[in-house]
Design a protein around this motif. Structure first.
Motif, short mmCIF file in Angstrom:
data_model
loop_
_atom_site.label_atom_id
_atom_site.label_comp_id
_atom_site.label_asym_id
_atom_site.label_seq_id
_atom_site.Cartn_x
_atom_site.Cartn_y
_atom_site.Cartn_z
N ILE A 70 -39.54 -4.74 12.09
CA ILE A 70 -40.41 -3.56 11.95
C ILE A 70 -40.74 -2.98 13.31
CG2 ILE A 70 -42.66 -2.76 11.13
CD1 ILE A 70 -42.57 -5.01 9.03
N VAL A 71 -41.05 -3.84 14.28
CA VAL A 71 -41.37 -3.36 15.63
C VAL A 71 -40.17 -2.66 16.25
CG1 VAL A 71 -42.07 -4.09 17.95
CG2 VAL A 71 -43.16 -5.11 15.93
N GLU A 72 -38.98 -3.23 16.08
CA GLU A 72 -37.78 -2.59 16.61
C GLU A 72 -37.54 -1.22 15.97
OE1 GLU A 72 -34.17 -4.93 16.96
OE2 GLU A 72 -35.35 -6.77 16.81
N ALA A 73 -37.80 -1.11 14.68
CA ALA A 73 -37.62 0.17 14.01
C ALA A 73 -38.56 1.23 14.58
CB ALA A 73 -37.84 0.00 12.51
N PHE A 74 -39.79 0.85 14.83
CA PHE A 74 -40.74 1.83 15.37
C PHE A 74 -40.47 2.14 16.84
CE2 PHE A 74 -42.83 1.30 11.41
CZ PHE A 74 -43.57 2.47 11.23
N VAL A 85 -42.34 3.78 -1.10
CA VAL A 85 -40.88 3.90 -1.10
C VAL A 85 -40.28 2.55 -0.72
CG1 VAL A 85 -40.94 6.35 -0.50
CG2 VAL A 85 -40.75 4.65 1.31
N PHE A 86 -39.03 2.33 -1.14
CA PHE A 86 -38.31 1.10 -0.84
C PHE A 86 -37.18 1.36 0.15
CE2 PHE A 86 -39.69 0.17 -5.31
CZ PHE A 86 -40.59 -0.85 -4.99
N PHE A 87 -36.78 0.31 0.88
CA PHE A 87 -35.52 0.35 1.62
C PHE A 87 -34.66 -0.83 1.17
CE2 PHE A 87 -38.80 -1.63 4.17
CZ PHE A 87 -38.23 -2.76 4.75
N ASP A 88 -33.34 -0.65 1.16
CA ASP A 88 -32.45 -1.54 0.44
C ASP A 88 -31.91 -2.72 1.24
OD1 ASP A 88 -32.72 -0.04 -1.86
OD2 ASP A 88 -31.04 1.28 -1.35
N GLU A 89 -32.05 -2.68 2.57
CA GLU A 89 -31.58 -3.82 3.37
C GLU A 89 -32.52 -4.04 4.54
OE1 GLU A 89 -28.34 -1.92 6.42
OE2 GLU A 89 -27.61 -2.47 4.42
N GLN A 90 -32.57 -5.28 4.99
CA GLN A 90 -33.47 -5.64 6.09
C GLN A 90 -32.78 -5.30 7.42
OE1 GLN A 90 -33.97 -9.71 4.66
NE2 GLN A 90 -36.17 -9.37 4.48
N SER A 91 -32.79 -4.01 7.73
CA SER A 91 -32.18 -3.53 8.97
C SER A 91 -33.04 -2.43 9.56
CB SER A 91 -30.76 -3.01 8.72
OG SER A 91 -30.80 -1.80 8.00
N GLU A 132 -42.56 8.67 18.25
CA GLU A 132 -43.58 9.63 17.84
C GLU A 132 -44.50 9.07 16.77
OE1 GLU A 132 -40.21 10.14 14.91
OE2 GLU A 132 -40.46 9.60 17.03
N ARG A 133 -44.17 7.88 16.23
CA ARG A 133 -44.98 7.27 15.16
C ARG A 133 -45.65 6.00 15.67
NH1 ARG A 133 -43.54 10.74 11.53
NH2 ARG A 133 -41.34 11.26 11.11
N GLU A 134 -46.92 5.83 15.37
CA GLU A 134 -47.70 4.70 15.87
C GLU A 134 -47.70 3.56 14.84
OE1 GLU A 134 -52.29 3.58 17.22
OE2 GLU A 134 -51.76 5.66 16.76
N LEU A 135 -47.57 2.35 15.34
CA LEU A 135 -47.61 1.16 14.50
C LEU A 135 -48.69 0.22 15.01
CD1 LEU A 135 -46.30 -0.69 12.26
CD2 LEU A 135 -44.88 -1.64 14.10
N VAL A 136 -49.50 -0.33 14.10
CA VAL A 136 -50.48 -1.35 14.42
C VAL A 136 -50.06 -2.64 13.73
CG1 VAL A 136 -52.89 -2.10 14.18
CG2 VAL A 136 -52.37 0.29 14.70
N VAL A 137 -50.04 -3.75 14.49
CA VAL A 137 -49.60 -5.04 13.98
C VAL A 137 -50.77 -6.01 14.05
CG1 VAL A 137 -47.93 -6.91 14.20
CG2 VAL A 137 -47.27 -4.59 14.85
N ILE A 138 -51.14 -6.58 12.89
CA ILE A 138 -52.22 -7.56 12.81
C ILE A 138 -51.65 -8.88 12.31
CG2 ILE A 138 -54.37 -8.18 11.63
CD1 ILE A 138 -55.12 -5.26 11.59
N GLY A 139 -51.98 -9.98 12.98
CA GLY A 139 -51.53 -11.30 12.56
C GLY A 139 -51.05 -12.12 13.73
N ASP A 140 -50.82 -13.40 13.48
CA ASP A 140 -50.27 -14.26 14.52
C ASP A 140 -49.33 -15.28 13.87
OD1 ASP A 140 -51.94 -16.03 13.25
OD2 ASP A 140 -53.32 -16.28 14.92
N GLU A 189 -38.69 8.01 7.21
CA GLU A 189 -38.42 9.45 7.14
C GLU A 189 -38.54 9.95 5.70
OE1 GLU A 189 -38.28 11.24 9.75
OE2 GLU A 189 -38.32 9.45 11.03
N ARG A 190 -38.05 9.17 4.75
CA ARG A 190 -38.20 9.56 3.34
C ARG A 190 -39.66 9.55 2.92
NH1 ARG A 190 -36.40 5.98 0.05
NH2 ARG A 190 -35.52 4.43 1.48
N PHE A 191 -40.41 8.57 3.43
CA PHE A 191 -41.84 8.53 3.15
C PHE A 191 -42.52 9.79 3.65
CE2 PHE A 191 -46.14 7.71 4.65
CZ PHE A 191 -46.75 7.19 3.51
N GLU A 192 -42.21 10.20 4.88
CA GLU A 192 -42.83 11.39 5.45
C GLU A 192 -42.46 12.64 4.63
OE1 GLU A 192 -45.01 11.84 7.72
OE2 GLU A 192 -45.18 9.77 8.41
N ALA A 193 -41.25 12.66 4.10
CA ALA A 193 -40.84 13.81 3.28
C ALA A 193 -41.61 13.88 1.97
CB ALA A 193 -39.34 13.73 3.01
#
Length: 405
Positions: free
Chosen positions: A235-239, A334-340, A244-252, A349-353
């Motif tokens: 997820i971090v690599e994707a962001f 929305v769903f995505f079909d593979e863990q990539s 231009e999109r902000e991600l917040v990560v909670i957990g350890d 992008e589909r979510f934003e649309a």
């Protein structure tokens, strides 16, 4: 029965169930399976509790009704508190040593070995299965990789142990009168591994702790234990590809340092946070991101209870808790079909649309998984199992007499 507030929920009639034993794999933290256990204990507050080990934090023991479990010999082995999972090969023996002969109803809460307790033909055994033993079945290769046991003598020893665990796991399925799965996904896994059907009762989610927030911010949120199968680095690599999109990560967890090293300027890694901070972020997030193939995924439901839509990997329990629709008025994510990385970027992008999604629709969808619904459905399955068992017993008792007529 109409939905009742937790303190108004009618308890099952103890006269119908006799003496009740509740068996849980191990008690070390308050996570998803312990939330289920908490509600089972509340339904049968006089039941006796059994567990392989009990190192549950004293300050949280109220969720267990103040109970301390009767434990196995593993509780007293060296380093059991910190490394009890190392004794996995001994757990089948340990669970079989519990003497449950004095109980009429045995309820097991199992994601490893609890369902392998020994019961007699005169007892009713209902097993709530969070998952068959992950280490021995579909996560075997991941387990061997993480343990550094891919090749050599250590690998062969580990594979032999897991082979034994699979044989034991299948054999002990015969001792269960009724399986309950925490999702249809796990129900299919039970059918594939044990060769029998399971009733589905979704885990309880404390919906009342969550409500939609007053405002929405621009950030996306992930809140999770940072263990490999959760795929937080992905997820971090994707962001990182979407500055231009902000991600917040909670957990350890074990992947925390890797996640922090991958985080760019648009990613905030907050580490562990108390529930008040987590809920605040869930209420304000633009969307909750979930990349794991999870058995159920309580956090996905909690996010929707906050009115927050979800971007989820389209496998496992998420398919049962998130609604994808071409019309955002009726969907919750929305769903995505593979863990990539590419698939997740495309999903964002589909979510934003499609955005914005209706917070009230998300909230209503989450309400399907309430504590009250879990209690009602769980008790119904147990009662029907006992009734069915009584009818079968009557048939067996009368068969010899009918044969002599």
């Amino acid at each position: 029965m109409a939905d009742l507030a937790p303190n108004e929920m009618l308890l099952p009639d103890p006269r119908r169930f006799g003496r009740v034993a509740i068996v849980h794999d191990w008690l070390v933290t308050y996570a998803g399976s312990e939330r289920v256990l908490e509600q089972i204990i509340r339904l049968w507050p006089d039941a006796e509790l059994f567990s392989i080990v009990d190192f549950f934090p004293d300050e949280q023991r109220a969720v267990l009704g103040g109970k301390r479990a009767k434990t196995s010999f593993i509780q007293r082995l060296p380093r059991a508190r910190t490394a009890f999972r190392a004794y996995l090969p001994l757990m089948p023996i340990a669970i079989e040593q519990f003497d449950l002969s004095g109980f009429d109803l045995v309820i097991t809460s199992s994601h490893a070995v609890a369902k392998g307790v020994i019961t007699s033909p005169n007892q009713v055994h209902v097993s709530y299965v969070h998952s068959p033993i992950r280490y021995a079945w579909d996560l075997q290769h991941q387990y061997l990789t993480q343990s550094g046991a891919v090749r050599g003598p250590k690998s062969w020893a580990a594979r032999a142990v897991l082979h034994y665990m699979r044989i034991w796991d299948q054999r002990t399925a015969n001792g269960v009168d009724e399986f309950i799965a925490n999702s249809a996904f796990i129900g299919r896994r039970i059918r594939k591994i044990y060769g029998c059907d399971a009733r589905v009762v979704y885990p309880p989610v404390d919906i009342e702790r969550f409500e939609p927030g007053a405002r929405r911010d621009r950030f996306y949120l992930i809140a999770s234990r940072m263990v490999p199968y959760k795929r937080i680095p992905l997820i971090v690599e994707a962001f990182a590809r979407m500055p231009e999109r902000e991600l917040v990560v909670i957990g350890d967890g074990p992947d925390f340092e890797r996640v922090r090293a991958l985080a760019g300027p648009n990613v905030k890694v907050l580490g562990y946070q108390p529930s008040s901070v987590l809920i605040d972020h869930m209420q304000r997030a633009r969307a909750f991101v979930f990349a794991a193939e999870e058995d159920f995924g309580i956090s996905v439901v909690e996010a929707q209870a906050c009115g927050t839509p979800v971007i989820a990997y389209g496998r496992g329990g998420a398919l049962e808790t998130v609604i994808e629709s071409s019309d955002p008025r009726f969907g919750t994510g929305v769903f995505f079909d593979e863990q990539s990385v590419d698939a997740l970027v495309d999903a964002v992008e589909r979510f934003e649309a499609h955005a914005p999604f209706d917070p009230e629709v998300c909230r209503l969808n989450a309400a399907r998984f309430s504590v009250e619904r879990f209690r009602r459905d769980f008790v119904r399955v147990v009662e029907e199992t006992i009734d069915h068992r009584s009818v079968k017993s009557l048939a067996f008792d009368t068969a010899p007499a009918l044969a002599h007529r």
